[in-house]
Motif scaffolding. Structure first.
Motif, short mmCIF file in Angstrom:
data_model
loop_
_atom_site.label_atom_id
_atom_site.label_comp_id
_atom_site.label_asym_id
_atom_site.label_seq_id
_atom_site.Cartn_x
_atom_site.Cartn_y
_atom_site.Cartn_z
N ARG A 1 1.92 6.92 -6.70
CA ARG A 1 0.93 7.93 -7.09
C ARG A 1 1.45 9.34 -6.80
O ARG A 1 1.25 10.26 -7.60
CB ARG A 1 -0.39 7.70 -6.35
CG ARG A 1 -1.25 6.59 -6.98
CD ARG A 1 -2.71 6.67 -6.52
NE ARG A 1 -2.86 6.58 -5.07
CZ ARG A 1 -2.92 5.43 -4.39
NH1 ARG A 1 -2.84 4.27 -5.03
NH2 ARG A 1 -3.06 5.44 -3.08
N ASP B 1 0.83 -1.20 0.00
CA ASP B 1 0.00 0.00 0.00
C ASP B 1 0.87 1.25 0.00
O ASP B 1 0.61 2.21 -0.74
CB ASP B 1 -0.89 -0.03 1.25
CG ASP B 1 -1.67 1.27 1.40
OD1 ASP B 1 -2.51 1.55 0.53
OD2 ASP B 1 -1.41 2.01 2.38
N ARG C 1 1.04 4.20 -2.84
CA ARG C 1 0.81 5.62 -2.55
C ARG C 1 2.01 6.46 -2.96
O ARG C 1 1.88 7.57 -3.49
CB ARG C 1 0.48 5.82 -1.06
CG ARG C 1 -1.00 5.49 -0.76
CD ARG C 1 -1.37 5.79 0.68
NE ARG C 1 -0.70 4.87 1.58
CZ ARG C 1 -0.05 5.23 2.69
NH1 ARG C 1 0.04 6.50 3.03
NH2 ARG C 1 0.53 4.33 3.46
#
Lengths: 259, 259
Positions: free
Chosen positions: B90, B83, B87
């Motif tokens: 991104r 995760d 992130r």
């Protein structure tokens, strides 16, 4: 006093030299080059072109040194090799004394990096042992291992895992997936083929003539890529009369595959 | 279209860059830099100085990207890391899209060489996985491993023997004299000390801040050199607020000692 500069020249392309290496090449009075078999004329031309491209002083010299004959009939192999090393060291020391009677700077050009599978520093050590005082400096160069990784856009280690560098001769006895990524140099026979039965999952990233115009790359499952690699290797050798290649193996049993 | 250049900058000294790397740096519109803890201000200054020394275009930008917070309370460690990676990817993709809405060239500066124990290429791969089309080029740099060998005037491999690169975390479990010369990176605690009892014959060649003005080297029997290395390591860290070191171990049971 004699200064010896051992300079890593990477693939021989002028743009792959560091500024530090170019500065070192410009300090050299006499380059010493071991004479090699006739099929490496192409390499000799590349070396000459490199010097012309980056050295601005007009007065450097390039001297070829014939390797002394090796006594293949000697009773002890170790003694024969030791004797040959001593005679070679004397040959270099004599040339240096003759060319630079009042001292100066000697240069050795090393393809790739002097730290990986190159014997120049051993020769320099032997010249010292033959009684000649030397100041030595080593300038690193970009090795074929690094070009292989760069061209394949690959981090050599899996996350937190090791990297193992070895030779074609040792590969089959030594290979173990726990070694991490295994990088193989000096392997004219693609010894990795013999690993397929035990490790059918192996992935390979291979490259030849790295850093040159005819550089060639192959990547994928070892079992599916071997024929392609053999063909490209033969074609590269046919073009230049020599081929330099290197490859990385990884088992997808450990960490990430070579994706 | 976005082009990403991942450039190895070695020790950060301008003279240790290849011409190819300097040409690449001059193509970059926006450098992306992960923000780091405050004690690496010295590294940020070195990076800025390097860009000023070798980049001739006046209009490049340097953007710091904050690493997203990591969820330390997540139930699954793997899920938490995955995760966090997503992130982070991104965050990078958003900055690239914002800074270069009509395309252009993004640069990442990597200390040493991107192929050895650096995560930049994984981040680039993750940005791609986040849906951004990228053309990627990797430029190798001189790694600390090579500087270590050059400064100690050392061929890393014994004659015909392997070289093993690993981390401080793995060293004690993994070490075996049959691995050849073992080069250890990322070892803040000198894990090699724990090998002394089993392998009292080990020799070490150590270096810190390699390629910088305060570079420091130690070489000899591991048992005799550990205190000296600890002191020099602490002194180097006190001076700059950070220390980068690397070392090679060799057992004189295999091949030549580090002489």
């Amino acid at each position: 006093m004699i200064t010896v500069l051992v300079v890593g020249i990477g693939s021989g392309s002028p743009t792959q030299l560091t500024g530090e290496a170019i500065a070192a090449l410009n300090r050299v009075d006499v380059f010493l080059v071991a004479d090699k078999r006739s099929d490496t004329r192409d390499l000799a031309v590349m070396r000459t072109d490199l010097c012309r491209a980056v050295i601005t002083r007009p007065d450097y010299r390039v001297i070829e040194i014939a390797d002394p004959a090796r006594d293949r009939d000697a009773t002890g192999y170790r003694e024969a090799v030791a004797d040959w090393h001593a005679r070679r060291a004397r040959a270099y020391a004599e040339v240096i004394a003759h060319e630079l009677p009042h001292g100066g700077t000697v240069g050795f050009l090393v393809w790739g990096d002097p730290a990986f599978y190159d014997s120049t520093l051993r020769i320099v050590e032997q010249i010292r042992s033959a009684g000649m005082d030397l100041i030595v400096e080593v300038l690193p160069g970009i090795s074929s291992i690094q070009l292989l990784a760069a061209r394949h856009q690959m981090i050599l280690n899996g996350v937190g895992e090791p990297i193992h560098l070895t030779t074609g001769r040792r590969l089959v006895d030594e290979f173990d997936p726990a070694l991490g990524t295994v990088v193989v140099m000096l392997d004219a026979d693609l010894a990795c083929a013999a690993l397929l039965e035990r490790f059918p999952e192996l992935e390979i990233a291979w490259g030849a003539q790295l850093g040159l115009a005819d550089e060639t790359l192959v990547r994928g499952r070892l079992g599916e890529m071997l024929d392609e690699i053999r063909q490209r290797r033969a074609a590269a050798r046919a073009r230049r009369g020599w081929v330099m290649d290197v490859y990385a193996l990884r088992s997808n049993r450990v960490g990430a595959p070579l994706s």
